[in-house]
Design a protein around this motif. Structure first.
Motif, PDB file in Angstrom:
ATOM      1  N   GLY A  34       0.805  -1.207   0.000  1.00  0.00           N
ATOM      2  CA  GLY A  34       0.000   0.000   0.000  1.00  0.00           C
ATOM      3  C   GLY A  34       0.841   1.260   0.000  1.00  0.00           C
ATOM      4  O   GLY A  34       2.055   1.233   0.272  1.00  0.00           O
ATOM      5  N   PRO A  35       0.230   2.401  -0.300  1.00  0.00           N
ATOM      6  CA  PRO A  35       0.954   3.682  -0.313  1.00  0.00           C
ATOM      7  C   PRO A  35       1.652   4.003   0.997  1.00  0.00           C
ATOM      8  O   PRO A  35       2.639   4.747   1.003  1.00  0.00           O
ATOM      9  CB  PRO A  35      -0.152   4.702  -0.627  1.00  0.00           C
ATOM     10  N   VAL A  36       1.160   3.468   2.126  1.00  0.00           N
ATOM     11  CA  VAL A  36       1.787   3.756   3.418  1.00  0.00           C
ATOM     12  C   VAL A  36       3.249   3.320   3.439  1.00  0.00           C
ATOM     13  O   VAL A  36       4.064   3.872   4.177  1.00  0.00           O
ATOM     14  CB  VAL A  36       0.992   3.106   4.570  1.00  0.00           C
ATOM     15  N   ILE A  37       3.603   2.316   2.618  1.00  0.00           N
ATOM     16  CA  ILE A  37       5.008   1.910   2.500  1.00  0.00           C
ATOM     17  C   ILE A  37       5.456   2.025   1.039  1.00  0.00           C
ATOM     18  O   ILE A  37       6.243   1.218   0.547  1.00  0.00           O
ATOM     19  CB  ILE A  37       5.262   0.488   3.054  1.00  0.00           C
ATOM     20  N   ASP A  38       4.901   3.025   0.349  1.00  0.00           N
ATOM     21  CA  ASP A  38       5.283   3.319  -1.042  1.00  0.00           C
ATOM     22  C   ASP A  38       5.111   2.113  -1.957  1.00  0.00           C
ATOM     23  O   ASP A  38       5.887   1.913  -2.900  1.00  0.00           O
ATOM     24  CB  ASP A  38       6.727   3.831  -1.108  1.00  0.00           C
ATOM     25  N   ASN A  39       4.090   1.316  -1.653  1.00  0.00           N
ATOM     26  CA  ASN A  39       3.704   0.158  -2.468  1.00  0.00           C
ATOM     27  C   ASN A  39       4.773  -0.928  -2.555  1.00  0.00           C
ATOM     28  O   ASN A  39       4.733  -1.783  -3.455  1.00  0.00           O
ATOM     29  CB  ASN A  39       3.279   0.604  -3.874  1.00  0.00           C
ATOM     30  N   HIS A  40       5.747  -0.899  -1.638  1.00  0.00           N
ATOM     31  CA  HIS A  40       6.607  -2.072  -1.499  1.00  0.00           C
ATOM     32  C   HIS A  40       5.751  -3.247  -1.015  1.00  0.00           C
ATOM     33  O   HIS A  40       4.654  -3.042  -0.464  1.00  0.00           O
ATOM     34  CB  HIS A  40       7.732  -1.806  -0.500  1.00  0.00           C
ATOM     35  N   LYS A  41       6.238  -4.458  -1.201  1.00  0.00           N
ATOM     36  CA  LYS A  41       5.493  -5.648  -0.784  1.00  0.00           C
ATOM     37  C   LYS A  41       6.340  -6.474   0.192  1.00  0.00           C
ATOM     38  O   LYS A  41       7.468  -6.859  -0.140  1.00  0.00           O
ATOM     39  CB  LYS A  41       5.131  -6.518  -1.989  1.00  0.00           C
ATOM     40  N   ILE A  42       5.786  -6.708   1.369  1.00  0.00           N
ATOM     41  CA  ILE A  42       6.433  -7.556   2.376  1.00  0.00           C
ATOM     42  C   ILE A  42       5.624  -8.833   2.491  1.00  0.00           C
ATOM     43  O   ILE A  42       4.443  -8.795   2.843  1.00  0.00           O
ATOM     44  CB  ILE A  42       6.483  -6.853   3.748  1.00  0.00           C
TER      45      ILE A  42
END
Length: 303
Positions: A113-121
């Motif tokens: 999500g945008p909250v983590i700049d759309n990185h994926k964990i």
């Protein structure tokens, strides 16, 4: 944080403003001089609640509703504009062999999500990997970042499910912006998770509920109606998908005695008759049996 407060806008670094605002309510944006005279400023108090997922999976939503989610597939856990969390639920070999059911457990969780700049964990079971944007990280205990999200992997943390206390603990702690934290307990073939956050601006939903302060619209039938059919391909965060399977097996006698099962079956023949809900007869049985055992009101017609 009192030092230089009268000139905080021009004199403080951004890091000091952030720390003093979050820890002492001082130096926040939008402070008026009246607040400064009192050496404090107004900061909206945002209530943090938890959602817990454990076992096959049992879920306690942000608003406190209790339900089971036995279906196999990929499902929304939290769906909002800024934060997106999905879970993969699968029946394990252990469950099929020992419980003789087709009930799922969570085998992977993915956060973006945008909250983590759309990185994926993505966190998989202890037999799998921890991934940042598809790249393996934290093969052993330690800490790292995936974008702005801090991850710590260790053997420390309160168990979501005490039944697993005897096994070695392998815990992933995620700290995201905006006060969101996740704890993921990795076991050999499944995982448990606890999410702490405040309600998202603009609303949210998912199997952890809509966090609107009303537990009665986050019951088993309601959440299965909204999210029991899985995730649209265009919204899927996982790199692949798994087929949806709606469970059919009865709960084991250790969970639901014969007497309770008979009463639950009578209720569920009425409550789960509408297949459009996506709420299976087996999941209705699980909710009703748990409600009878724990005295938890599930929003069902229990009479």
């Amino acid at each position: 944080c009192n030092a230089g407060l009268a000139n905080f806008r021009a004199g403080w670094s951004e890091s000091k403003k952030e720390w003093c605002c979050s820890h002492e309510g001082k130096g926040c944006s939008g402070c008026s001089m009246a607040h400064l005279d009192a050496l404090s400023c107004c900061k909206k108090v945002e209530v943090t609640h938890s959602c817990k997922l454990w076992g096959d999976p049992h879920i306690i939503t942000f608003d406190g509703s209790h339900l089971v989610f036995y279906s196999t597939g990929d499902f929304w856990i939290v769906k909002s504009e800024q934060l997106k969390i999905q879970g993969r639920f699968q029946c394990t070999d252990w469950t099929a062999e020992h419980d003789k059911t087709d009930y799922s457990s969570m085998t992977a969780i993915i956060v973006s999500g945008p909250v983590i700049d759309n990185h994926k964990i993505e966190v998989q079971t202890a037999a799998g990997q921890i991934l940042c944007d598809g790249r393996p990280i934290l093969a052993g205990f330690g800490s790292t970042y995936c974008g702005s999200a801090k991850l710590m992997y260790d053997g420390v943390g309160q168990l979501v499910d005490d039944a697993m206390a005897a096994l070695p603990h392998k815990v992933v702690h995620m700290t995201l912006p905006d006060g969101v934290t996740l704890q993921v307990n990795r076991w050999p073939n499944f995982m448990n998770a606890k999410i702490d956050m405040h309600a998202q601006p603009g609303g949210q939903d998912g199997v952890c509920g809509n966090f609107n302060g009303n537990s009665q619209d986050d019951t088993g039938p309601e959440l299965h109606r909204r999210y029991g059919r899985g995730i649209f391909r265009s919204e899927l965060l996982f790199s692949d998908s798994i087929p949806l399977h709606v469970p059919t097996a009865k709960p084991s006698p250790t969970r639901c005695s014969q007497e309770k099962h008979a009463r639950a079956a009578a209720i569920c023949r009425r409550e789960a008759a509408d297949s459009r809900l996506g709420w299976s007869f087996a999941e209705c049985l699980g909710d009703v049996c748990d409600a009878q055992k724990e005295g938890v009101q599930q929003g069902l017609q229990m009479a």
